[in-house]
Design a protein around this motif. Structure first.
Motif, PDB file in Angstrom:
ATOM      1  N   LEU A   1       2.545   1.773  -3.362  1.00 29.75           N
ATOM      2  CA  LEU A   1       1.602   2.196  -4.403  1.00 29.75           C
ATOM      3  C   LEU A   1       1.129   3.633  -4.221  1.00 29.75           C
ATOM      4  O   LEU A   1       0.701   4.271  -5.180  1.00 29.75           O
ATOM      5  CB  LEU A   1       0.387   1.259  -4.423  1.00 29.75           C
ATOM      6  CG  LEU A   1       0.643  -0.133  -4.984  1.00 29.75           C
ATOM      7  CD1 LEU A   1      -0.529  -1.061  -4.677  1.00 29.75           C
ATOM      8  CD2 LEU A   1       0.911  -0.073  -6.483  1.00 29.75           C
ATOM      9  N   THR A   2       1.190   4.138  -3.010  1.00 24.47           N
ATOM     10  CA  THR A   2       0.637   5.469  -2.742  1.00 24.47           C
ATOM     11  C   THR A   2       1.707   6.528  -2.474  1.00 24.47           C
ATOM     12  O   THR A   2       1.387   7.713  -2.417  1.00 24.47           O
ATOM     13  CB  THR A   2      -0.340   5.415  -1.548  1.00 24.47           C
ATOM     14  OG1 THR A   2       0.341   4.909  -0.400  1.00 24.47           O
ATOM     15  CG2 THR A   2      -1.534   4.527  -1.862  1.00 24.47           C
TER      16      THR A   2
ATOM     17  N   ASP B   1       4.765   8.889  -3.380  1.00 19.73           N
ATOM     18  CA  ASP B   1       5.466   9.472  -4.520  1.00 19.73           C
ATOM     19  C   ASP B   1       6.933   9.074  -4.436  1.00 19.73           C
ATOM     20  O   ASP B   1       7.568   9.238  -3.394  1.00 19.73           O
ATOM     21  CB  ASP B   1       5.353  11.000  -4.509  1.00 19.73           C
ATOM     22  CG  ASP B   1       3.958  11.481  -4.880  1.00 19.73           C
ATOM     23  OD1 ASP B   1       3.240  10.736  -5.588  1.00 19.73           O
ATOM     24  OD2 ASP B   1       3.583  12.591  -4.454  1.00 19.73           O
TER      25      ASP B   1
ATOM     26  N   VAL C   1       0.840  -1.199   0.000  1.00 16.10           N
ATOM     27  CA  VAL C   1       0.000   0.000   0.000  1.00 16.10           C
ATOM     28  C   VAL C   1       0.876   1.250   0.000  1.00 16.10           C
ATOM     29  O   VAL C   1       0.646   2.191  -0.766  1.00 16.10           O
ATOM     30  CB  VAL C   1      -0.982   0.003   1.197  1.00 16.10           C
ATOM     31  CG1 VAL C   1      -1.644   1.363   1.373  1.00 16.10           C
ATOM     32  CG2 VAL C   1      -2.030  -1.093   1.024  1.00 16.10           C
TER      33      VAL C   1
END
Length: 178
Positions: A76-77, A79, A73
């Motif tokens: 994927l989130t 930057d 998670v």
């Protein structure tokens, strides 16, 4: 011990990156969930013995599937997620320390007992099948000569993603193992 990247995975990752796709490879070591196998957990509960196919002094950066999910998670989130992230407990713990965590969780004495990879494979074959059990035996046979199954904390999920792998006691509590 560095986890080697299988050639097919390297090809996939290189191909995706060549197309401009960001890729973060998550590399856990051994999963705590392996300790929930009935043949392992029953030894802890019934006999106060954690039987596992590792040397008692082998330091392992254990992780949970929950830790991998948390890292996925974050990767994927976040930057600018890193190219690779090691996942597991820092510092790595020995079989003796693993048994101690079970002892604290169950409020009873638990000792660690190394079993051979073949004996372990035979004990889990009725659960996962002979072919899969043979593969598991091979994995642990390969680890018999390892110095450790860990990584440098600088490449770990805590340093790279801000996700700290659960301790064994926290994992047992999070899953409600009793």
């Amino acid at each position: 011990m560095a986890v080697p990247t299988p050639p097919v995975l390297s090809e996939l990752v290189d191909g995706l990156r060549a197309e401009g796709i960001a890729v973060t490879v998550l590399t856990p070591r051994l999963f705590l969930e392996n300790l929930l196998l009935p043949t392992v957990l029953s030894g802890v509960k019934d006999d106060g013995v954690l039987r596992y196919p590792l040397r008692a002094d082998l330091a392992v950066a254990w992780s949970s599937h929950l830790d991998v999910a948390d890292a996925a998670v974050a990767a994927l989130t976040l930057d600018g997620a890193p190219d690779a992230v090691d996942i597991g407990q820092i510092p790595a713990i020995t079989g003796t320390e693993l048994a101690e965590a079970f002892a604290q969780h169950f409020s009873r004495a638990v000792t660690f007992e190394a079993v051979t990879p073949d004996a372990f494979g035979a004990s889990i074959a009725p659960i996962i099948g002979a072919g899969a059990a043979a593969g598991v035996s091979q994995l642990y046979t390969g680890l018999e000569s390892a110095d450790n199954v860990a990584f440098d904390s600088a490449t770990g999920s805590a340093a790279t993603l801000g996700i700290t792998a659960r301790s064994t006691r926290a994992w047992l509590a999070d899953l409600g193992v009793n």
